[in-house]
Design a protein around this motif. Structure first.
Motif, PDB file in Angstrom:
ATOM      1  N   PRO A 108       1.187   8.330  -8.625  1.00  0.00           N
ATOM      2  CA  PRO A 108       0.393   9.491  -8.311  1.00  0.00           C
ATOM      3  C   PRO A 108       1.269  10.529  -7.164  1.00  0.00           C
ATOM      4  CG  PRO A 108      -1.263   8.174  -8.797  1.00  0.00           C
ATOM      5  CD  PRO A 108      -0.186   7.505  -8.513  1.00  0.00           C
ATOM      6  N   CYS A 109       1.493   9.910  -5.937  1.00  0.00           N
ATOM      7  CA  CYS A 109       1.772  10.260  -4.954  1.00  0.00           C
ATOM      8  C   CYS A 109       3.238  10.784  -4.914  1.00  0.00           C
ATOM      9  CB  CYS A 109       1.736   9.585  -3.619  1.00  0.00           C
ATOM     10  SG  CYS A 109      -0.143   9.441  -3.178  1.00  0.00           S
ATOM     11  N   SER A 110       3.958   9.977  -6.072  1.00  0.00           N
ATOM     12  CA  SER A 110       5.478  10.150  -6.087  1.00  0.00           C
ATOM     13  C   SER A 110       5.721  11.698  -6.454  1.00  0.00           C
ATOM     14  CB  SER A 110       6.093   9.218  -6.971  1.00  0.00           C
ATOM     15  OG  SER A 110       5.631   9.547  -8.524  1.00  0.00           O
ATOM     16  N   ARG A 164       0.738  -1.362  -0.144  1.00  0.00           N
ATOM     17  CA  ARG A 164      -0.086   0.125  -0.194  1.00  0.00           C
ATOM     18  C   ARG A 164       0.939   1.287   0.063  1.00  0.00           C
ATOM     19  NH1 ARG A 164      -5.278  -0.835   0.824  1.00  0.00           N
ATOM     20  NH2 ARG A 164      -5.808  -2.656   1.336  1.00  0.00           N
ATOM     21  N   CYS A 165       0.300   2.445  -0.556  1.00  0.00           N
ATOM     22  CA  CYS A 165       0.840   3.662  -0.722  1.00  0.00           C
ATOM     23  C   CYS A 165       0.830   4.300   0.819  1.00  0.00           C
ATOM     24  CB  CYS A 165       0.302   4.434  -1.531  1.00  0.00           C
ATOM     25  SG  CYS A 165       0.798   6.307  -1.601  1.00  0.00           S
ATOM     26  N   GLU A 166       2.325   4.553   1.046  1.00  0.00           N
ATOM     27  CA  GLU A 166       2.541   5.219   2.413  1.00  0.00           C
ATOM     28  C   GLU A 166       1.885   6.687   2.662  1.00  0.00           C
ATOM     29  OE1 GLU A 166       6.292   3.435   4.809  1.00  0.00           O
ATOM     30  OE2 GLU A 166       6.613   3.629   2.533  1.00  0.00           O
ATOM     31  N   VAL A 167       1.507   7.127   1.683  1.00  0.00           N
ATOM     32  CA  VAL A 167       1.031   8.572   1.632  1.00  0.00           C
ATOM     33  C   VAL A 167      -0.486   8.484   1.549  1.00  0.00           C
ATOM     34  CG1 VAL A 167       0.942  10.810   0.309  1.00  0.00           C
ATOM     35  CG2 VAL A 167       2.867   9.656   0.646  1.00  0.00           C
ATOM     36  N   CYS A 168      -1.143   7.851   0.417  1.00  0.00           N
ATOM     37  CA  CYS A 168      -2.739   7.969   0.398  1.00  0.00           C
ATOM     38  C   CYS A 168      -3.032   6.775   0.962  1.00  0.00           C
ATOM     39  CB  CYS A 168      -3.098   8.372  -1.148  1.00  0.00           C
ATOM     40  SG  CYS A 168      -2.590   6.868  -2.147  1.00  0.00           S
ATOM     41  N   GLY A 169      -2.558   5.739   1.205  1.00  0.00           N
ATOM     42  CA  GLY A 169      -2.853   4.386   1.659  1.00  0.00           C
ATOM     43  C   GLY A 169      -3.629   3.436   0.851  1.00  0.00           C
TER      44      GLY A 169
END
Ligand SMILES: [Zn+2]
Length: 177
Positions: free
Chosen positions: A29-31, A2-7
């Motif tokens: 997208p969060c990168s 899972r993405c550590e920014v948006c989850g």
């Protein structure tokens, strides 16, 4: 993963980025919010692998050099060749001795065949007299002595493989007949 920014679940390649001093694994997208540290995890081990190969390469060169030294042999009749070359140049034993910083007694012994010069001395003589004294062992002396007793010579890996193949052929031959 899972993405550590948006989850959200990361689809495709997870990206490792630096966001405000923290290293995070994020979706693409969060990168965009941070600085990408690496994209492909496979890249890192590949780099360290290359570094590990480098010292091995150097070792291989060294072994091939020593092999070359060992395989050099003095030509037959080196004593006469040395004397002729020295006399042709009009050098006395003393002159030659000074040129290559070698004892006169050593040179006399070499020219009379009482002493075999080592590779170092032979190389010095080659340069001073402009003659060829050292040849690869396989070219001159070795084949002669080997051919005398072909059955007594040591088996090479190539021989062993050939023998192995022959054996197989024999066996299959026997089976079919
Ligand atoms: Zn995200």
């Amino acid at each position: 993963m899972r993405c550590e920014v948006c989850g959200r679940r990361i689809h495709g390649k997870p990206l490792r980025v630096m966001i405000e001093g923290a290293k995070l694994t994020v979706c693409s997208p969060c990168s965009r919010h941070g600085k990408i540290i690496w994209e492909e995890p496979a890249l890192k081990p590949a780099l360290t692998k290359n570094k590990a190969i480098a010292p091995l390469k150097i070792q291989r060169v060294k072994t091939s050099e020593t092999k070359m030294d060992v395989s050099l042999e003095l030509i037959e009749g080196f004593e006469a060749k040395i004397r002729h070359a020295r006399e042709k140049l009009g050098l006395s034993h003393e002159d030659l001795g000074k040129r290559i910083s070698e004892k006169v007694s050593v040179l006399k012994k070499v020219e009379s065949g009482k002493m075999t010069p080592d590779n170092k001395l032979a190389t010095k003589l080659e340069h001073a007299l402009r003659i060829k004294l050292l040849v690869p062992a396989s070219e001159e002396k070795l084949p002669k002595t080997k051919i005398v007793k072909p059955t007594a010579r040591e088996l090479t890996l190539g021989d062993l493989i050939q023998l192995d193949e022959k054996e197989k052929e024999d066996k299959t031959g026997r089976k079919s007949s």
